[in-house]
Design an enzyme around this catalytic site. Structure first.
Site, PDB file in Angstrom:
ATOM      1  N   SER A   1       0.789  -1.232   0.000  1.00  0.00           N
ATOM      2  CA  SER A   1       0.000   0.000   0.000  1.00  0.00           C
ATOM      3  C   SER A   1       0.817   1.276   0.000  1.00  0.00           C
ATOM      4  O   SER A   1       0.367   2.293  -0.495  1.00  0.00           O
ATOM      5  CB  SER A   1      -0.932  -0.003   1.204  1.00  0.00           C
TER       6      SER A   1
ATOM      7  N   HIS B   1      -5.624  -3.892  -1.344  1.00  0.00           N
ATOM      8  CA  HIS B   1      -5.346  -2.772  -2.252  1.00  0.00           C
ATOM      9  C   HIS B   1      -5.484  -3.184  -3.706  1.00  0.00           C
ATOM     10  O   HIS B   1      -4.821  -2.615  -4.579  1.00  0.00           O
ATOM     11  CB  HIS B   1      -3.968  -2.193  -1.951  1.00  0.00           C
TER      12      HIS B   1
ATOM     13  N   LYS C   1     -12.472  -0.841   1.780  1.00  0.00           N
ATOM     14  CA  LYS C   1     -11.804   0.093   0.877  1.00  0.00           C
ATOM     15  C   LYS C   1     -12.661   0.224  -0.389  1.00  0.00           C
ATOM     16  O   LYS C   1     -13.679   0.900  -0.381  1.00  0.00           O
ATOM     17  CB  LYS C   1     -10.364  -0.370   0.604  1.00  0.00           C
TER      18      LYS C   1
HETATM   19  C1  LIG Z   1      -2.864  -4.815   3.120  1.00  0.00           C
HETATM   20  C2  LIG Z   1      -3.873  -4.649   4.205  1.00  0.00           C
HETATM   21  N1  LIG Z   1      -4.331  -5.754   4.842  1.00  0.00           N
HETATM   22  C3  LIG Z   1      -5.256  -5.664   5.819  1.00  0.00           C
HETATM   23  C4  LIG Z   1      -5.769  -4.440   6.205  1.00  0.00           C
HETATM   24  C5  LIG Z   1      -6.820  -4.396   7.284  1.00  0.00           C
HETATM   25  O1  LIG Z   1      -8.055  -4.199   6.669  1.00  0.00           O
HETATM   26  P1  LIG Z   1      -9.355  -3.790   7.555  1.00  0.00           P
HETATM   27  O2  LIG Z   1      -9.355  -2.292   7.597  1.00  0.00           O
HETATM   28  O3  LIG Z   1     -10.510  -4.385   6.833  1.00  0.00           O
HETATM   29  O4  LIG Z   1      -9.146  -4.387   8.897  1.00  0.00           O
HETATM   30  C6  LIG Z   1      -5.334  -3.276   5.582  1.00  0.00           C
HETATM   31  C7  LIG Z   1      -5.879  -1.962   6.012  1.00  0.00           C
HETATM   32  O5  LIG Z   1      -5.309  -0.915   5.887  1.00  0.00           O
HETATM   33  C8  LIG Z   1      -4.362  -3.371   4.551  1.00  0.00           C
HETATM   34  O6  LIG Z   1      -3.899  -2.276   3.933  1.00  0.00           O
END
Ligand SMILES: Cc1ncc(COP(=O)(O)O)c(C=O)c1O
Length: 338
Positions: free
Chosen positions: A125, A153, A184
């Site tokens: 990200s 992402h 997202k």
């Molecule tokens: C790559 C990645 N995995 C997992 C998550 C966690 O997602 P959630 O907000 O649904 O807990 C994020 C959140 O920023 C993320 O960027």
């Protein structure tokens, strides 16, 4: 004390009961319906919903891997993956970021383990860089490993139909397990999930701790996410519109003299270097009506502070041009561009 029932009040009561019955019977299938749609969307056998993708990552590895197994993880994987792996008792091997030679070294090291799982973000990200999934799958097949990707992402906009990194790189049938978020591109409220083989999903329903010991997603969130998935299943238009919008922003910003990391991902990191500069510029952008956040150490390495802009399918060309104009004005004010 009590009203004496009249034919009208009985009829109203009966009508309300019927409405409540239909309401609850449609709620009963709401979560299962979304799970089926997500499995269909990702072209996997089954799906399990969690309150967040953080929970999906926390609940997977401990169930799947024991002390006789090995997990091979990219060193820049998301914090929730790192925490999820910490909870399992498998042998842990970290390979250098997107480095296939190092992954091969680690796969050789893990040959005596009962089972091997390669774990990577589909897209990282902070820089918007895409994992080399074809090479990862080749190595996984050569050394008898399974592949897991976190698609937070990528889900909803990467690949010709927005299915994600595995679709973009043509490896959907070579990646066994996918975790992603509803928070997202798919609506932005909350929620996460795992898709994969049915026996794995059945096992997670029995053993995954964040699923067993936490509330289910609120029905309103499930309803919104279901509609988002339905829109994506019905047409590729939304996913495909992202490429043109992203390139409009990236090209105009580059022409204006800014450095944008990555090549084509809708995460567009405007590289500024200095943490204070990133924060001051982000504050000034808000005065132009643009809400962006400055990222600095420890979220990104020292000296690599940036403002991370995320392009959305809801942005119009005018929105994008307005954002670029605001960057040009604040960039000139702070001496970033001339
Ligand atoms: C790559 C990645 N995995 C997992 C998550 C966690 O997602 P959630 O907000 O649904 O807990 C994020 C959140 O920023 C993320 O960027």
């Amino acid at each position: 004390m009590y009203d004496i029932p009249t034919p009208t009040s009985v009829a109203v009561w009966f009508h309300n009961c019927k409405t409540a019955f239909f309401f609850f019977s449609s709620l009963k299938n709401l979560h299962k319906n979304l799970e089926q749609k997500l499995a269909e969307f990702h072209e996997r056998e089954d799906c399990i919903l969690y309150a967040s993708c953080f929970d999906a990552n926390a609940g997977l590895f401990e169930v799947l891997l024991g002390p006789d197994d090995a997990v091979l993880s990219d060193e820049l994987n998301h914090a929730s993956i790192i925490d999820g792996i910490r909870l399992c008792r498998a042998k842990r091997l970290r390979y250098k970021h997107m480095d296939l030679s190092d992954l091969e070294v680690k796969l050789k090291e893990a040959q005596s383990s009962r089972m091997r799982l390669v774990v990577t973000d589909g897209v990282f990200s902070m820089d918007g860089d895409v994992a080399p999934l074809r090479g990862i799958c080749d190595l996984a097949e050569q050394y008898g490993a399974m592949v897991f990707i976190d698609e937070c992402h990528a889900t909803g906009f990467l690949g010709p139909r927005g299915r994600g990194t595995d679709e973009l790189l043509g490896v959907t049938d070579r990646v066994q397990i996918v975790n992603s978020t509803l928070g997202k591109a798919l609506g932005g409220a909350a929620g996460g999930y795992t898709v994969g083989p049915k026996p794995l999903i059945d096992l997670l329903r029995q053993r995954s701790r964040p699923y067993l010991f936490s509330n289910a997603l609120p029905p309103a969130v499930v309803g919104c996410a279901t509609r988002a998935v339905e829109l994506l299943l019905a047409s590729n238009e939304i996913a495909q519109s992202m490429t043109a919008k992203t390139m409009r922003f990236r090209n105009k910003m580059t022409q204006a003299g800014f450095t944008i990391a990555g090549s084509s991902h809708p995460i567009c990191p405007v590289m500024l270097g200095d943490a204070r500069l990133a924060s001051l510029m982000a504050d000034d952008m808000l005065k132009h009506g643009i809400y962006v956040i400055g990222f600095s150490y420890p979220v990104v390495p020292k000296g690599k502070a940036r403002i991370r802009v995320q392009i959305s399918a809801a942005h119009t060309d005018d929105d994008i041009d307005h954002c670029v104009d605001a960057f040009i004005q604040t960039g000139r004010k702070h001496g970033v561009i001339s």
